[in-house]
Design a protein around this motif. Sequence first.
Motif, PDB file in Angstrom:
ATOM      1  N   ASN A 154       1.539  -0.237  12.629  1.00 17.01           N
ATOM      2  CA  ASN A 154       2.856  -0.764  12.288  1.00 17.01           C
ATOM      3  C   ASN A 154       3.648   0.118  11.340  1.00 17.01           C
ATOM      4  O   ASN A 154       4.861  -0.035  11.235  1.00 17.01           O
ATOM      5  CB  ASN A 154       2.737  -2.168  11.666  1.00 17.01           C
ATOM      6  N   THR A 155       2.964   0.976  10.627  1.00 16.12           N
ATOM      7  CA  THR A 155       3.695   1.818   9.669  1.00 16.12           C
ATOM      8  C   THR A 155       3.617   3.301  10.032  1.00 16.12           C
ATOM      9  O   THR A 155       4.631   3.912  10.336  1.00 16.12           O
ATOM     10  CB  THR A 155       3.200   1.573   8.231  1.00 16.12           C
ATOM     11  N   LEU A 191      -5.823  -1.163  -6.547  1.00 14.16           N
ATOM     12  CA  LEU A 191      -5.716   0.306  -6.526  1.00 14.16           C
ATOM     13  C   LEU A 191      -4.752   0.793  -7.604  1.00 14.16           C
ATOM     14  O   LEU A 191      -5.036   1.764  -8.314  1.00 14.16           O
ATOM     15  CB  LEU A 191      -5.216   0.788  -5.162  1.00 14.16           C
ATOM     16  N   GLU A 197      -5.514  -5.734  -2.514  1.00 13.35           N
ATOM     17  CA  GLU A 197      -6.050  -4.371  -2.460  1.00 13.35           C
ATOM     18  C   GLU A 197      -5.118  -3.401  -3.201  1.00 13.35           C
ATOM     19  O   GLU A 197      -5.569  -2.491  -3.896  1.00 13.35           O
ATOM     20  CB  GLU A 197      -6.215  -3.935  -1.000  1.00 13.35           C
ATOM     21  N   ASP A 253      -3.157  -2.399  10.850  1.00 11.97           N
ATOM     22  CA  ASP A 253      -1.751  -2.712  10.587  1.00 11.97           C
ATOM     23  C   ASP A 253      -1.011  -1.501  10.038  1.00 11.97           C
ATOM     24  O   ASP A 253       0.057  -1.141  10.529  1.00 11.97           O
ATOM     25  CB  ASP A 253      -1.650  -3.886   9.604  1.00 11.97           C
ATOM     26  N   GLN A 254      -1.597  -0.865   9.041  1.00 11.46           N
ATOM     27  CA  GLN A 254      -0.903   0.277   8.440  1.00 11.46           C
ATOM     28  C   GLN A 254      -0.789   1.443   9.414  1.00 11.46           C
ATOM     29  O   GLN A 254       0.214   2.155   9.430  1.00 11.46           O
ATOM     30  CB  GLN A 254      -1.627   0.728   7.161  1.00 11.46           C
ATOM     31  N   SER A 302       9.055  14.807   5.039  1.00 12.36           N
ATOM     32  CA  SER A 302       9.305  14.577   3.613  1.00 12.36           C
ATOM     33  C   SER A 302       8.265  15.281   2.764  1.00 12.36           C
ATOM     34  O   SER A 302       7.191  15.605   3.208  1.00 12.36           O
ATOM     35  CB  SER A 302       9.268  13.090   3.320  1.00 12.36           C
ATOM     36  N   GLY A 335       1.853   6.415   2.148  1.00 12.46           N
ATOM     37  CA  GLY A 335       2.798   6.553   1.033  1.00 12.46           C
ATOM     38  C   GLY A 335       2.719   7.935   0.396  1.00 12.46           C
ATOM     39  O   GLY A 335       3.736   8.551   0.091  1.00 12.46           O
ATOM     40  N   ALA A 336       1.500   8.419   0.222  1.00 11.20           N
ATOM     41  CA  ALA A 336       1.326   9.740  -0.393  1.00 11.20           C
ATOM     42  C   ALA A 336       1.904  10.837   0.504  1.00 11.20           C
ATOM     43  O   ALA A 336       2.471  11.823   0.016  1.00 11.20           O
ATOM     44  CB  ALA A 336      -0.149   9.998  -0.672  1.00 11.20           C
ATOM     45  N   ALA A 337       1.778  10.647   1.810  1.00  9.64           N
ATOM     46  CA  ALA A 337       2.366  11.610   2.749  1.00  9.64           C
ATOM     47  C   ALA A 337       3.890  11.583   2.633  1.00  9.64           C
ATOM     48  O   ALA A 337       4.543  12.629   2.600  1.00  9.64           O
ATOM     49  CB  ALA A 337       1.924  11.293   4.180  1.00  9.64           C
ATOM     50  N   LEU A 338       4.455  10.390   2.538  1.00  6.25           N
ATOM     51  CA  LEU A 338       5.905  10.272   2.344  1.00  6.25           C
ATOM     52  C   LEU A 338       6.330  10.897   1.029  1.00  6.25           C
ATOM     53  O   LEU A 338       7.446  11.402   0.897  1.00  6.25           O
ATOM     54  CB  LEU A 338       6.314   8.796   2.317  1.00  6.25           C
ATOM     55  N   PRO A 345       0.817  -1.221   0.000  1.00  5.76           N
ATOM     56  CA  PRO A 345       0.000   0.000   0.000  1.00  5.76           C
ATOM     57  C   PRO A 345       0.849   1.269   0.000  1.00  5.76           C
ATOM     58  O   PRO A 345       0.489   2.270  -0.632  1.00  5.76           O
ATOM     59  CB  PRO A 345      -0.799  -0.110   1.308  1.00  5.76           C
ATOM     60  N   LEU A 346       1.983   1.193   0.672  1.00 10.84           N
ATOM     61  CA  LEU A 346       2.886   2.342   0.722  1.00 10.84           C
ATOM     62  C   LEU A 346       3.351   2.721  -0.682  1.00 10.84           C
ATOM     63  O   LEU A 346       3.389   3.895  -1.050  1.00 10.84           O
ATOM     64  CB  LEU A 346       4.097   1.925   1.573  1.00 10.84           C
ATOM     65  N   SER A 365     -11.278  -0.879   0.579  1.00 10.49           N
ATOM     66  CA  SER A 365      -9.954  -1.443   0.823  1.00 10.49           C
ATOM     67  C   SER A 365      -9.254  -0.612   1.896  1.00 10.49           C
ATOM     68  O   SER A 365      -8.274   0.078   1.621  1.00 10.49           O
ATOM     69  CB  SER A 365      -9.116  -1.412  -0.456  1.00 10.49           C
ATOM     70  N   GLU A 366      -9.765  -0.682   3.105  1.00  9.72           N
ATOM     71  CA  GLU A 366      -9.247   0.196   4.164  1.00  9.72           C
ATOM     72  C   GLU A 366      -7.738   0.072   4.325  1.00  9.72           C
ATOM     73  O   GLU A 366      -7.024   1.064   4.469  1.00  9.72           O
ATOM     74  CB  GLU A 366      -9.940  -0.100   5.494  1.00  9.72           C
ATOM     75  N   LEU A 367      -7.258  -1.163   4.310  1.00 10.45           N
ATOM     76  CA  LEU A 367      -5.829  -1.379   4.518  1.00 10.45           C
ATOM     77  C   LEU A 367      -5.013  -0.671   3.438  1.00 10.45           C
ATOM     78  O   LEU A 367      -4.039   0.013   3.731  1.00 10.45           O
ATOM     79  CB  LEU A 367      -5.538  -2.881   4.504  1.00 10.45           C
ATOM     80  N   ALA A 368      -5.433  -0.841   2.193  1.00 11.01           N
ATOM     81  CA  ALA A 368      -4.657  -0.274   1.089  1.00 11.01           C
ATOM     82  C   ALA A 368      -4.800   1.237   1.009  1.00 11.01           C
ATOM     83  O   ALA A 368      -3.813   1.935   0.765  1.00 11.01           O
ATOM     84  CB  ALA A 368      -5.060  -0.917  -0.226  1.00 11.01           C
ATOM     85  N   GLY A 406      -2.886   2.798   3.850  1.00  7.56           N
ATOM     86  CA  GLY A 406      -1.466   2.638   3.521  1.00  7.56           C
ATOM     87  C   GLY A 406      -1.042   3.560   2.395  1.00  7.56           C
ATOM     88  O   GLY A 406       0.050   4.135   2.424  1.00  7.56           O
ATOM     89  N   ALA A 407      -1.914   3.715   1.413  1.00  3.31           N
ATOM     90  CA  ALA A 407      -1.614   4.626   0.307  1.00  3.31           C
ATOM     91  C   ALA A 407      -1.553   6.070   0.810  1.00  3.31           C
ATOM     92  O   ALA A 407      -0.766   6.881   0.308  1.00  3.31           O
ATOM     93  CB  ALA A 407      -2.651   4.491  -0.800  1.00  3.31           C
ATOM     94  N   GLY A 440       0.757   4.561  -2.596  1.00  2.00           N
ATOM     95  CA  GLY A 440       0.662   5.958  -2.179  1.00  2.00           C
ATOM     96  C   GLY A 440       1.819   6.805  -2.695  1.00  2.00           C
ATOM     97  O   GLY A 440       1.618   7.956  -3.103  1.00  2.00           O
ATOM     98  N   LEU A 441       3.007   6.242  -2.674  1.00  4.16           N
ATOM     99  CA  LEU A 441       4.166   6.978  -3.189  1.00  4.16           C
ATOM    100  C   LEU A 441       3.980   7.270  -4.680  1.00  4.16           C
ATOM    101  O   LEU A 441       4.265   8.376  -5.151  1.00  4.16           O
ATOM    102  CB  LEU A 441       5.442   6.173  -2.943  1.00  4.16           C
ATOM    103  N   MET A 469      -9.347  11.262   0.547  1.00  3.86           N
ATOM    104  CA  MET A 469      -9.751  10.001  -0.068  1.00  3.86           C
ATOM    105  C   MET A 469     -10.409   9.081   0.948  1.00  3.86           C
ATOM    106  O   MET A 469     -10.144   9.162   2.145  1.00  3.86           O
ATOM    107  CB  MET A 469      -8.586   9.306  -0.783  1.00  3.86           C
ATOM    108  N   ALA A 514       1.352   9.954  -5.139  1.00  2.00           N
ATOM    109  CA  ALA A 514       1.905  11.291  -4.881  1.00  2.00           C
ATOM    110  C   ALA A 514       2.658  11.795  -6.112  1.00  2.00           C
ATOM    111  O   ALA A 514       2.544  12.969  -6.488  1.00  2.00           O
ATOM    112  CB  ALA A 514       2.818  11.263  -3.662  1.00  2.00           C
TER     113      ALA A 514
END
Lengths: 348, 324
Positions: B96-97, A181, A177, B92-93, A348, B69-72, A143-144, B59-62, B65-66, A147-148, B27, A151
């Motif tokens: 744990n992340t 996406l 998932e 989890d996201q 970041s 990632g978008a914040a990063l 998922p990360l 897809s709550e997890l994704a 998590g996205a 998102g990256l 989102m 962005a």
Amino acid sequence: MSSQTQTSDTLMLPPGPVPTAPVPFAPELALGLLRDMLRIRRLEEKCAELYGAGQIRGFLHLYIGEEAVAAGAMRALSTDDTVVATYREHGQALLRGVSMRAIIAEMFGKQEGCSRGRGGSMHLFDAQSRFFGGNAIVGGGLPLSVGLALADRMQGIRRVTACFFGDGAVAEGAFHESMNLAALWQLPVLFCCENNLYAMGTALPRSESQTDLCLKAASYRIASRAVDGMDVVATHQAALEAVDAVRSTQQPFFLEFQTYRFRAHSMFDPDLYRDKAEIEHWKEHGPIHTYTARLKAQGLLAEEQFLALDVEVGREVDDAIAYAEAGHWEPVADLLRDVHTPAGGSSS
Amino acid sequence: MSRISYREALREALQEAMQRDPRVFLMGEDVGRYGGTYAVSKGLLAEFGPERIRDTPLSELAFVGAGIGAALGGLRPIVEVMTVNFSLLALDQIVNTAATLRHMSGGQCSVPLVIRMTTGAGRQLAAQHSHSLEGWYAHIPGIRVLAPATLEDARGMLWPALEDPDPVILFEHGQLYNVEGELAEGVTVDIRSAKVRRAGRDLTLIAYGGLLGKALEAAEQLAREGIDVEVIDLRVLRPLDDATLLASLAKTHRLVVVDEGWKSGSLAAEVVARLTEQAFYELDAPPVRVCSAEVPIPYAKHLEEAALPQVAVIVAAAHGVCGT
């Protein structure tokens, strides 16, 4: 059925013959790939020793046997691209440009480590080279990476996000998932599945009803390809094409590297779940010795050259260990530092 | 001053944030075409388009998590999760992340992410849509947890949350969306402190989110009965603002904590423990907690009401602590 027959009649063998074809790369690249793999191999062999000596603790997951994947893939990316990896990420981190010094210092828990000793082997980070971990939740990086890439898309940056994960992650909801996406939103993610056939001790056919992983990508309408992950020529060519496809189409791509780890899952794993004969079969396909033989056969590499390279890499490892040993423990007073970003601190 | 609902206050905050900062986007499930499950984002799709008011699959997890990632990746995402119950699919996201990344990377990776979600019961939605799990999130180092209970906070908390370089979770109580009142223009609020919502001398009554209203109502009733209650709105569930709570206790010497979560391992337990550790000798009576009954929240109205902290129970608890 005895446990013996249970393993011996389900040997999972390498996808093709040992590659012998000439290496189709210019000498610099051809030798560079060898050097890349050798750096990972020698670093990790030493890590295993250091673990035995108690200097590295926690979980340590070695990549030995899988080096052709990181070497082939990382050289296909540009320095501006993004990498998200797993807890078996020493190779990716090293080839992304994280110094061996910073990697070993991290495993020693020293503040000179690439994550100040907070992460250890499983959590190597280097924001500067856009290496976003070092994720030890299976599937957690997927998922990360979506998102990256999102962005980048929203900011008009044409970059590829390469996300590494294993065959085990394919069973996680996060995988499905994230694939959905990435396809739905047309994001430039290169999904790099390192299929080493075992999710810890569970063989792929014991955890997946469909073991053709490319079909899973196809179900999300994501282009895919499976490649011999033991052959660095194949991994590099496939990665180049896949990166090019992602960059030019701005769509995701699923690249399955069919590979194998020669060592146990982690230093705690007694490796009881697979047949020694299976491991030996795969070792015949070992990415370094088969590649070295090809380079020699076509006159691109002499034995003395190989030995000199090995000595040079060995020196790099020794230097990194000395650096890590001379490193410092982060003061306990800094324990709470970076739970939150300090006021005026950067994000970041 | 203008008349506004809690929902509208949240919407104005979203709208303003999107206008002020092009990195901000929203989102979540049904935030766009549908207009938001609780209609918070209604109309925003037309103003900002589908890239920035981004509908997601279930897809709550994704998608959480996205968001990380978008914040990063340089954006300032606001992720809406339909309810705290569904956020467990993304736990989890978040845990744990989002919460670990900065510390675990040795300070390299901040996650400037805002997550909004509905919490709480009171609408006969039964055991999978009614729980108050914000106390769980308040357990986690690395995230800031907010509970806007007032129109002012609904309007004002989002922007400082977006300015925070680390993950922030905003809990909107489902029973507050239709609450209306007067709100001044240009309010700014902090996301650090607890606030005294009603000054008093005899008893400190601590509440947050959906129960602040009941706490204030109880205080009015107790005032008529001769007990002068100080009501404190926690607002920030993590990190807790001990100083404001201690200052009040030093004045009143009596404590009741109200929490819609279950008593065992609750946020109320944490508040009482902290105050007891730090101000034991200020206390003139044992502190009391008023929490939800330890059952999955039931559907039937009378049972749901019986499971939740009610004004009468708060009043009775206050009398008990005051010995009146």
